[in-house]
Design an enzyme around this catalytic site. Sequence first.
Site, PDB file in Angstrom:
ATOM      1  N   HIS A   1      -9.210  10.124   3.919  1.00 21.38           N
ATOM      2  CA  HIS A   1      -8.951   9.111   2.891  1.00 21.38           C
ATOM      3  C   HIS A   1      -9.295   9.711   1.540  1.00 21.38           C
ATOM      4  O   HIS A   1     -10.379  10.285   1.365  1.00 21.38           O
ATOM      5  CB  HIS A   1      -9.787   7.857   3.137  1.00 21.38           C
ATOM      6  CG  HIS A   1      -9.257   6.654   2.421  1.00 21.38           C
ATOM      7  ND1 HIS A   1      -9.305   6.533   1.054  1.00 21.38           N
ATOM      8  CD2 HIS A   1      -8.652   5.543   2.879  1.00 21.38           C
ATOM      9  CE1 HIS A   1      -8.754   5.380   0.703  1.00 21.38           C
ATOM     10  NE2 HIS A   1      -8.347   4.766   1.792  1.00 21.38           N
TER      11      HIS A   1
ATOM     12  N   HIS B   1     -11.302   9.982   7.719  1.00 23.64           N
ATOM     13  CA  HIS B   1     -11.079   8.544   7.792  1.00 23.64           C
ATOM     14  C   HIS B   1     -10.438   8.098   9.098  1.00 23.64           C
ATOM     15  O   HIS B   1     -10.794   7.052   9.636  1.00 23.64           O
ATOM     16  CB  HIS B   1     -10.180   8.130   6.617  1.00 23.64           C
ATOM     17  CG  HIS B   1      -9.967   6.648   6.500  1.00 23.64           C
ATOM     18  ND1 HIS B   1     -11.010   5.765   6.312  1.00 23.64           N
ATOM     19  CD2 HIS B   1      -8.832   5.898   6.561  1.00 23.64           C
ATOM     20  CE1 HIS B   1     -10.525   4.530   6.241  1.00 23.64           C
ATOM     21  NE2 HIS B   1      -9.228   4.581   6.407  1.00 23.64           N
TER      22      HIS B   1
ATOM     23  N   GLU C   1       0.840  -1.188   0.000  1.00 22.59           N
ATOM     24  CA  GLU C   1       0.000   0.000   0.000  1.00 22.59           C
ATOM     25  C   GLU C   1       0.874   1.237   0.000  1.00 22.59           C
ATOM     26  O   GLU C   1       2.108   1.156   0.115  1.00 22.59           O
ATOM     27  CB  GLU C   1      -0.961  -0.015   1.189  1.00 22.59           C
ATOM     28  CG  GLU C   1      -2.016  -1.116   1.071  1.00 22.59           C
ATOM     29  CD  GLU C   1      -3.031  -1.093   2.190  1.00 22.59           C
ATOM     30  OE1 GLU C   1      -2.943  -0.200   3.055  1.00 22.59           O
ATOM     31  OE2 GLU C   1      -3.903  -1.979   2.206  1.00 22.59           O
TER      32      GLU C   1
ATOM     33  N   ARG D   1      -0.751   9.215   9.292  1.00 19.32           N
ATOM     34  CA  ARG D   1      -0.669   7.773   9.516  1.00 19.32           C
ATOM     35  C   ARG D   1      -0.269   7.022   8.252  1.00 19.32           C
ATOM     36  O   ARG D   1      -0.805   7.270   7.177  1.00 19.32           O
ATOM     37  CB  ARG D   1      -2.013   7.244  10.020  1.00 19.32           C
ATOM     38  CG  ARG D   1      -2.067   5.730  10.202  1.00 19.32           C
ATOM     39  CD  ARG D   1      -3.430   5.311  10.719  1.00 19.32           C
ATOM     40  NE  ARG D   1      -4.482   5.541   9.746  1.00 19.32           N
ATOM     41  CZ  ARG D   1      -4.956   4.615   8.914  1.00 19.32           C
ATOM     42  NH1 ARG D   1      -4.447   3.389   8.913  1.00 19.32           N
ATOM     43  NH2 ARG D   1      -5.924   4.909   8.072  1.00 19.32           N
TER      44      ARG D   1
END
Length: 534
Positions: free
Chosen positions: A239, A344, A120, A379
């Site tokens: 997000h 998110h 990712e 994050r």
Amino acid sequence: MTNNIHNLSRDTDIVIVGGGLAGLFCALKLAPRPVTLISAAPLGQGASSAWAQGGIAAAVAEGDTPEAHAADTIAVGGGLVDEAVALGIARDAAPRIHDLLAYGVPFDRDLEGKLAVGREAAHSARRIVHVRGDGAGAAIIAALSEAVRRTPSIRMVEGFIAEALLTADNAVTGLQLREAGNPSATPFLLAARAVVLATGGIGHLYAVTTNPREASGSGLAIAARAGAVIADPEFVQFHPTAIMTGGDPAPLATEALRGEGATLINDRGERFMAARHPLAELAPRDIVARGVFAEIEAGRGAFLDARQALGARFADKFPTVYASCIAAGIDPARQAIPIAPAEHYHMGGIAVDANGRSSIDGLWAGGEVSSTGAHGANRLASNSLLEAVVYAARIAEDIAGRDLPSPVRLSEASLTPHGGAPDAAAVARLRAMMSLHVGVIRDGRGLAEAVRHFAALERGAASLALRNMATTALLVAASAWRRCESRGAHFRTDHPADAPAMARRTMTNLAAARDAAKLLGERPLSHAAQPAIA
């Protein structure tokens, strides 16, 4: 076992608030010690972790290391990641993955039977463990919920919210609970020797979010109102690829789609991220979110295009996203998916140490409601579920090794009576203001307006539920107003560069947020964009 709240003794040992990953895992790790687990929704529902599509980051593949994982975490954290914390979590990852396997989580495996790993954004290696492509969160919560129901030492109380934390001499004495969905119900006082808050994030303070309705910042609010130190509340992750079909919450198009080659395009069919970052679609989330936001603001729209990368394989590879698209009348194998940034994840929260202890004696916090220092200003993808299980295990071990104080008898005088349903129009205004002024793009004037609004609401809200929402909103907005720079997920158009002198974590409390509001109330709005930084 599951009990009606009125069958409970009013004196309990350990109370865990939250039925998501951190709460469930902590309860299981404490077994066979008796615990009472409070969940606002039926077990397995209402938790953001159940909706997580990406998976859990862990250096379990050959050639990968916890040190490399920690380095990636630090690299995207905007200079605020606690490096010791990041490395400790990365080193604890493999044991916690094996715990989850033991509880029955069916992580994907390759042809050799080894854990299958994906990649990712901003990870330097393939290290994300998944379940059926995009179903990790749901599968993990289902497995842990079943394990909890099989564990006789865990007493479940479903359908109740914790609306106030009770303390004396900076130590926890208990909680005020109320039936979820029934704000006029009589509140219930529950004494506790130890409280673990695992109540999730703040998504429903925003007009567009991927979080369930239960994620309204209540855990952070009740801790702050009791005097807890709050860390990094200004850092909110958006997000970049929420599916925009009118849902509230908005369905999520997992980052793993871009890991498999899906691209971001505008309504002209142009890829727009390559001009913004060398990693293009795999750039850190804050950069991608701003890129998507910019295209939408420019009137060109933004879309996730998986037609070439996945095509007919989409349904098998990402069944959850596929189902969301089909339900909205979109065939992602043949059509680009309309997207927008959505709230998110909250990097901020109740400040905790390496064992999950807060600044209030007897109060621990784990999962998204806490702030450990692992995420910094931004994050890294799929680190949230990992942090939740690592800290849940540490909290359980810490509590098990301590002599807890005797429970305190609670008086009805401890009740905070404000019931009643929150005014729907006031909630809508709060959510709109958070999205407009405390969202992907911020500036001093808008933040000042938000601070003043939330402070007034926090003082005067007739409903305790609305007051708690306003409390958390005020903490986020006030800290964002005070941070006169752009760093990680916090981006201000009036201070677009980072300020090296501010490369430090925020440690604040509700009194400081209220002070910011008083300061703004005493000065002309024209000066609001230049606060003094304490």
